[in-house]
Scaffold this motif. Structure first.
Motif, PDB file in Angstrom:
ATOM      1  N   ALA A  46       0.737  -1.424  -0.025  1.00 53.93           N
ATOM      2  CA  ALA A  46      -0.039  -0.178  -0.105  1.00 53.93           C
ATOM      3  C   ALA A  46       0.937   1.356  -0.138  1.00 53.93           C
ATOM      4  N   ALA A  47       0.363   2.393  -0.777  1.00 52.20           N
ATOM      5  CA  ALA A  47       1.112   3.620  -0.603  1.00 52.20           C
ATOM      6  C   ALA A  47       1.495   4.141   0.729  1.00 52.20           C
ATOM      7  N   PRO A  48       0.966   3.987   1.590  1.00 51.72           N
ATOM      8  CA  PRO A  48       1.438   4.329   3.039  1.00 51.72           C
ATOM      9  C   PRO A  48       2.612   3.648   3.486  1.00 51.72           C
ATOM     10  N   GLN A  49       2.684   2.582   3.002  1.00 48.87           N
ATOM     11  CA  GLN A  49       4.191   1.568   3.529  1.00 48.87           C
ATOM     12  C   GLN A  49       5.344   2.183   2.885  1.00 48.87           C
ATOM     13  N   VAL A  50       5.262   2.823   1.761  1.00 52.68           N
ATOM     14  CA  VAL A  50       6.361   3.750   1.036  1.00 52.68           C
ATOM     15  C   VAL A  50       6.224   5.263   1.328  1.00 52.68           C
ATOM     16  N   GLY A  51       5.655   5.425   2.383  1.00 49.05           N
ATOM     17  CA  GLY A  51       5.351   7.243   2.708  1.00 49.05           C
ATOM     18  C   GLY A  51       4.405   8.107   1.947  1.00 49.05           C
ATOM     19  N   VAL A  52       3.818   7.526   1.113  1.00 53.46           N
ATOM     20  CA  VAL A  52       2.736   7.927   0.330  1.00 53.46           C
ATOM     21  C   VAL A  52       1.284   8.110   0.714  1.00 53.46           C
ATOM     22  N   MET A  53       0.823   9.169   1.181  1.00 54.74           N
ATOM     23  CA  MET A  53      -0.399   8.908   2.223  1.00 54.74           C
ATOM     24  C   MET A  53      -1.690   9.092   1.324  1.00 54.74           C
ATOM     25  N   LYS A  54      -1.796   8.201   0.257  1.00 54.49           N
ATOM     26  CA  LYS A  54      -2.826   8.230  -0.753  1.00 54.49           C
ATOM     27  C   LYS A  54      -3.659   6.883  -0.895  1.00 54.49           C
ATOM     28  N   ARG A  55      -4.670   6.897  -1.196  1.00 51.19           N
ATOM     29  CA  ARG A  55      -5.533   5.493  -1.159  1.00 51.19           C
ATOM     30  C   ARG A  55      -5.381   4.857  -2.415  1.00 51.19           C
ATOM     31  N   LEU A  56      -4.169   4.121  -2.311  1.00 49.85           N
ATOM     32  CA  LEU A  56      -4.019   3.218  -3.434  1.00 49.85           C
ATOM     33  C   LEU A  56      -2.858   1.930  -2.990  1.00 49.85           C
ATOM     34  N   PHE A  57      -3.040   0.987  -3.401  1.00 53.84           N
ATOM     35  CA  PHE A  57      -2.200  -0.324  -3.608  1.00 53.84           C
ATOM     36  C   PHE A  57      -2.046  -1.227  -4.700  1.00 53.84           C
ATOM     37  N   VAL A  58      -0.856  -1.862  -4.450  1.00 54.88           N
ATOM     38  CA  VAL A  58      -0.801  -2.727  -6.037  1.00 54.88           C
ATOM     39  C   VAL A  58      -0.596  -4.129  -5.209  1.00 54.88           C
ATOM     40  N   MET A  59      -0.740  -5.240  -5.882  1.00 52.72           N
ATOM     41  CA  MET A  59      -0.731  -6.455  -5.502  1.00 52.72           C
ATOM     42  C   MET A  59      -0.425  -7.601  -6.599  1.00 52.72           C
ATOM     43  N   ASP A  60      -0.159  -8.599  -6.169  1.00 53.30           N
ATOM     44  CA  ASP A  60       0.019  -9.689  -7.140  1.00 53.30           C
ATOM     45  C   ASP A  60       0.240 -10.882  -6.286  1.00 53.30           C
ATOM     46  N   VAL A  61      -0.836 -11.715  -6.203  1.00 52.18           N
ATOM     47  CA  VAL A  61      -1.118 -12.882  -5.296  1.00 52.18           C
ATOM     48  C   VAL A  61      -0.320 -14.286  -5.935  1.00 52.18           C
TER      49      VAL A  61
END
Length: 165
Positions: A46-61
């Protein structure tokens, strides 16, 4: 692109609710987030995990067991949840080396905007649903520690904090 630094718990940004993404160019950030997630051997970021406080995430399960299935969710909303709860241990790139037993619904219906700007709605179940819920929690300022009872949290968090010193 580049790998970004992943924030580690207890960084206070991991406890903050993120702002919606508005008309912003995200191509570079999304590419960097995928590079970071894959480099860290993760399945979601998620973006906040890299210090970007926006509502987005990436995933590839699927990338660890088969062909990649990268997905970007911008301004996601969980529209419905299956009432059947399932407990599974979850890891988090922001709390490395710690597995926490988390109870979550087995399936969710999600609405989101894709990187291209299209709005989607779909049903997800199993590990894919769990990953979405985990990353969605990050957008709301929650980590896995917030999903367990106070006694277990105190014990697991204390053990984790000892590894940081």
């Amino acid at each position: 692109m580049a790998e970004l630094a992943i924030l580690q718990w207890p960084d206070p940004r991991l406890s903050q609710r993120c702002a919606p993404v508005e008309n912003e160019r995200l191509d570079d950030l999304i590419a960097d987030m995928f590079d970071t997630m894959y480099g860290a051997q993760g399945r979601g970021l998620a973006a906040p995990q890299v210090g970007v406080m926006k509502r987005l995430f990436v995933m590839d399960v699927t990338w660890k067991e088969g062909p990649p299935s990268p997905m970007v969710m911008i301004n996601p909303s969980i529209m419905a949840v299956e009432r059947v709860p399932v407990v599974m241990e979850e890891g988090c790139l922001s709390i490395p080396g710690v597995l926490v037993p988390v109870t979550r619904p087995v399936a969710v219906t999600v609405q989101w905007t894709a990187a291209e700007g299209d709005i989607h709605m779909a049903d997800f179940d199993g590990f894919e649903a769990r990953c979405i819920q985990h990353e969605f929690d990050h957008l709301n300022g929650m980590v896995t520690f917030d999903r367990i009872d106070a006694v277990a949290r105190a014990r697991i968090e204390a053990e984790y904090m000892e590894t940081l010193t």
